[in-house]
Design an enzyme around this catalytic site. Structure first.
Site, PDB file in Angstrom:
ATOM      1  N   LYS A 145     -11.068  -0.252  -1.906  1.00 38.22           N
ATOM      2  CA  LYS A 145     -10.852  -1.206  -0.820  1.00 38.22           C
ATOM      3  C   LYS A 145     -12.009  -0.991   0.161  1.00 38.22           C
ATOM      4  CE  LYS A 145      -5.822  -0.615  -1.158  1.00 38.22           C
ATOM      5  NZ  LYS A 145      -4.607  -0.043  -0.560  1.00 38.22           N
TER       6      LYS A 145
ATOM      7  N   LYS B 231      -9.163   5.463   5.911  1.00 39.02           N
ATOM      8  CA  LYS B 231      -7.874   4.985   5.390  1.00 39.02           C
ATOM      9  C   LYS B 231      -8.095   3.882   4.351  1.00 39.02           C
ATOM     10  CE  LYS B 231      -4.839   6.100   9.246  1.00 39.02           C
ATOM     11  NZ  LYS B 231      -4.053   5.571  10.362  1.00 39.02           N
TER      12      LYS B 231
ATOM     13  N   GLU C  69      -0.160  -3.348   4.636  1.00 36.14           N
ATOM     14  CA  GLU C  69      -1.291  -2.422   4.748  1.00 36.14           C
ATOM     15  C   GLU C  69      -1.346  -1.750   6.107  1.00 36.14           C
ATOM     16  OE1 GLU C  69      -3.812  -0.841   3.746  1.00 36.14           O
ATOM     17  OE2 GLU C  69      -3.960  -1.455   1.679  1.00 36.14           O
ATOM     18  N   ASP C  70      -1.841  -0.509   6.116  1.00 39.36           N
ATOM     19  CA  ASP C  70      -2.046   0.169   7.410  1.00 39.36           C
ATOM     20  C   ASP C  70      -3.521   0.422   7.680  1.00 39.36           C
ATOM     21  OD1 ASP C  70      -2.323   2.131   5.387  1.00 39.36           O
ATOM     22  OD2 ASP C  70      -2.078   3.696   6.894  1.00 39.36           O
TER      23      ASP C  70
ATOM     24  N   THR D 276       1.867   9.758   4.547  1.00 40.05           N
ATOM     25  CA  THR D 276       0.941  10.739   3.976  1.00 40.05           C
ATOM     26  C   THR D 276      -0.460  10.598   4.556  1.00 40.05           C
ATOM     27  OG1 THR D 276       0.960   9.183   2.163  1.00 40.05           O
ATOM     28  CG2 THR D 276       1.990  11.307   1.751  1.00 40.05           C
TER      29      THR D 276
ATOM     30  N   ARG E  70     -11.064   8.641  -2.651  1.00 41.99           N
ATOM     31  CA  ARG E  70     -11.411  10.031  -2.319  1.00 41.99           C
ATOM     32  C   ARG E  70     -12.933  10.227  -2.350  1.00 41.99           C
ATOM     33  NH1 ARG E  70      -8.739  13.949  -6.388  1.00 41.99           N
ATOM     34  NH2 ARG E  70      -7.043  12.470  -6.033  1.00 41.99           N
TER      35      ARG E  70
ATOM     36  N   SER F 105      -2.627   0.816  -4.430  1.00 40.62           N
ATOM     37  CA  SER F 105      -3.118   1.983  -3.678  1.00 40.62           C
ATOM     38  C   SER F 105      -4.386   2.552  -4.297  1.00 40.62           C
ATOM     39  CB  SER F 105      -2.036   3.065  -3.689  1.00 40.62           C
ATOM     40  OG  SER F 105      -2.540   4.281  -3.208  1.00 40.62           O
ATOM     41  N   ALA F 106      -5.210   3.136  -3.433  1.00 38.67           N
ATOM     42  CA  ALA F 106      -6.426   3.813  -3.909  1.00 38.67           C
ATOM     43  C   ALA F 106      -6.119   5.211  -4.424  1.00 38.67           C
ATOM     44  CB  ALA F 106      -7.427   3.910  -2.763  1.00 38.67           C
ATOM     45  N   SER F 107      -4.898   5.659  -4.194  1.00 34.46           N
ATOM     46  CA  SER F 107      -4.587   7.069  -4.490  1.00 34.46           C
ATOM     47  C   SER F 107      -4.394   7.341  -5.973  1.00 34.46           C
ATOM     48  CB  SER F 107      -3.320   7.485  -3.741  1.00 34.46           C
ATOM     49  OG  SER F 107      -2.967   8.798  -4.125  1.00 34.46           O
TER      50      SER F 107
ATOM     51  N   ASP G  16       0.884  -1.160   0.000  1.00 36.93           N
ATOM     52  CA  ASP G  16       0.000   0.000   0.000  1.00 36.93           C
ATOM     53  C   ASP G  16       0.931   1.223   0.000  1.00 36.93           C
ATOM     54  OD1 ASP G  16      -2.257   1.704   0.510  1.00 36.93           O
ATOM     55  OD2 ASP G  16      -1.664   1.730   2.621  1.00 36.93           O
ATOM     56  N   LEU G  17       0.394   2.390  -0.318  1.00 40.72           N
ATOM     57  CA  LEU G  17       1.256   3.583  -0.361  1.00 40.72           C
ATOM     58  C   LEU G  17       1.137   4.440   0.907  1.00 40.72           C
ATOM     59  CD1 LEU G  17       3.085   5.601  -1.994  1.00 40.72           C
ATOM     60  CD2 LEU G  17       0.964   6.607  -2.831  1.00 40.72           C
ATOM     61  N   ASP G  18      -0.039   5.066   1.057  1.00 41.44           N
ATOM     62  CA  ASP G  18      -0.231   6.035   2.148  1.00 41.44           C
ATOM     63  C   ASP G  18      -0.209   5.332   3.501  1.00 41.44           C
ATOM     64  OD1 ASP G  18      -0.696   8.371   0.471  1.00 41.44           O
ATOM     65  OD2 ASP G  18      -2.570   7.419  -0.079  1.00 41.44           O
TER      66      ASP G  18
ATOM     67  N   ASN H  88      -2.825  10.004  -6.678  1.00 39.04           N
ATOM     68  CA  ASN H  88      -1.567  10.766  -6.630  1.00 39.04           C
ATOM     69  C   ASN H  88      -0.350   9.840  -6.528  1.00 39.04           C
ATOM     70  OD1 ASN H  88      -2.569  13.605  -6.479  1.00 39.04           O
ATOM     71  ND2 ASN H  88      -3.614  12.812  -4.655  1.00 39.04           N
TER      72      ASN H  88
HETATM   73  C1  BG6 Z   1      -5.536   5.891   0.085  1.00 42.70           C
HETATM   74  C2  BG6 Z   1      -5.629   6.651   1.383  1.00 42.70           C
HETATM   75  O1  BG6 Z   1      -4.254   5.375  -0.052  1.00 42.70           O
HETATM   76  O2  BG6 Z   1      -5.814   6.742  -1.019  1.00 42.70           O
HETATM   77  C3  BG6 Z   1      -6.988   7.338   1.491  1.00 42.70           C
HETATM   78  O3  BG6 Z   1      -5.451   5.777   2.467  1.00 42.70           O
HETATM   79  C4  BG6 Z   1      -7.238   8.213   0.264  1.00 42.70           C
HETATM   80  O4  BG6 Z   1      -7.019   8.113   2.667  1.00 42.70           O
HETATM   81  C5  BG6 Z   1      -7.092   7.371  -0.995  1.00 42.70           C
HETATM   82  O5  BG6 Z   1      -8.535   8.767   0.299  1.00 42.70           O
HETATM   83  C6  BG6 Z   1      -7.253   8.206  -2.272  1.00 42.70           C
HETATM   84  O6  BG6 Z   1      -6.159   9.077  -2.380  1.00 42.70           O
HETATM   85  P1  BG6 Z   1      -6.067  10.332  -3.346  1.00 42.70           P
HETATM   86  O7  BG6 Z   1      -4.624  10.725  -3.258  1.00 42.70           O
HETATM   87  O8  BG6 Z   1      -6.454   9.877  -4.714  1.00 42.70           O
HETATM   88  O9  BG6 Z   1      -6.998  11.356  -2.812  1.00 42.70           O
HETATM   89 MG    MG Z   2      -2.712   3.139   3.619  1.00 43.33          MG
END
Ligand code: BG6
Ligand code: MG
Length: 214
Positions: A143, A43, A167-168, A15, A47, A112-114, A7-9, A116
């Site tokens: 997730k 977590k 994972e966190d 982050t 978004r 990761s769900a991010s 996982d990333l964040d 970014n």
């Molecule tokens: C996950 C985070 O990795 O990414 C969440 O744990 C976050 O908190 C999700 O909402 C989406 O991230 P982003 O960067 O696309 O807003």
């Molecule tokens: Mg995480």
């Protein structure tokens, strides 16, 4: 063949605290204080889904145009917080595991769900270490749905049962369990009940662990 999915964040870089800070500001503008416990439930969650949860906790209803505005605002706040990320922000144990994986021929992916994720990995200078990057742009189900990890395993060409996921988040551990992978939770002094294993930090995992775990 074994594989690692990170996982990333909150796993590679701290982050998670910036997501929390940004959502706190958004929640305040809705007139309520986002708690730490509520944040745990955000977590690992996308978004869009995070905003929906916050709105439901606040008993607030807004239309999709307003939602889009708040999603953009949240990401602007978040991007300001992460603007200065560098190699120095890589969490303890990450580099050790990446090096170990390279020596052992264990492929690694990001799950990761991010949206970014690519940008963050570039800032940290470790993007090239990941054979596969599955981020929020490549998944449609947040997730705890296992999509992100199953896609990762598929793109790595490994059996999901041979994948160790770091994972966190509660949602992320559930996703890894649903994918039949080995879930390893990293959450400091806390614990994620459903995880197969819990460690305080990635740095605390003895390397022999990986010889015996699957
Ligand atoms: C996950 C985070 O990795 O990414 C969440 O744990 C976050 O908190 C999700 O909402 C989406 O991230 P982003 O960067 O696309 O807003
Ligand atoms: Mg995480």
């Amino acid at each position: 063949m074994k594989a690692f999915i990170f996982d990333l964040d909150g796993i590679i870089v701290d982050t998670a605290k910036y997501h929390f800070k940004s959502w706190k500001i958004i929640s305040k503008s809705f007139g309520f204080e986002l708690s730490k416990n509520q944040n745990e439930l955000l977590k690992g969650v996308s978004r869009e889904e995070s905003l929906d949860r916050i709105l439901s906790w606040g008993g607030i209803s807004i239309d999709k145009f307003e939602k889009k505005k708040y999603l953009e605002k949240k990401n602007e706040l978040y991007k300001d917080f992460i603007n200065n990320l560098s190699q120095m922000d890589i969490l303890p144990g990450v580099k050790k595991l990446i090096d170990f994986a390279a020596i052992k021929g264990i492929p690694i992916a990001l799950g990761s769900a991010s949206k970014n994720a690519h940008q963050i990995l570039k800032k940290l200078g470790i993007k090239s270490k990941f054979k596969v990057i599955i981020d929020g742009n490549l998944t449609s189900k947040s997730k705890p749905h296992p999509e992100v990890f199953l896609k990762g395993a598929q793109m790595l060409g490994v059996n999901p049962k041979k994948v160790i996921v770091f994972e966190d988040s509660i949602a992320g551990v559930e996703a890894a369990n649903k994918a039949k992978m080995v879930s390893v939770a990293i959450c400091g002094s806390g614990k994620i009940e459903n995880a197969r294993f819990n460690f305080n930090s990635l740095d605390d995992i003895p390397l022999e662990f990986f010889e015996n775990v699957i």
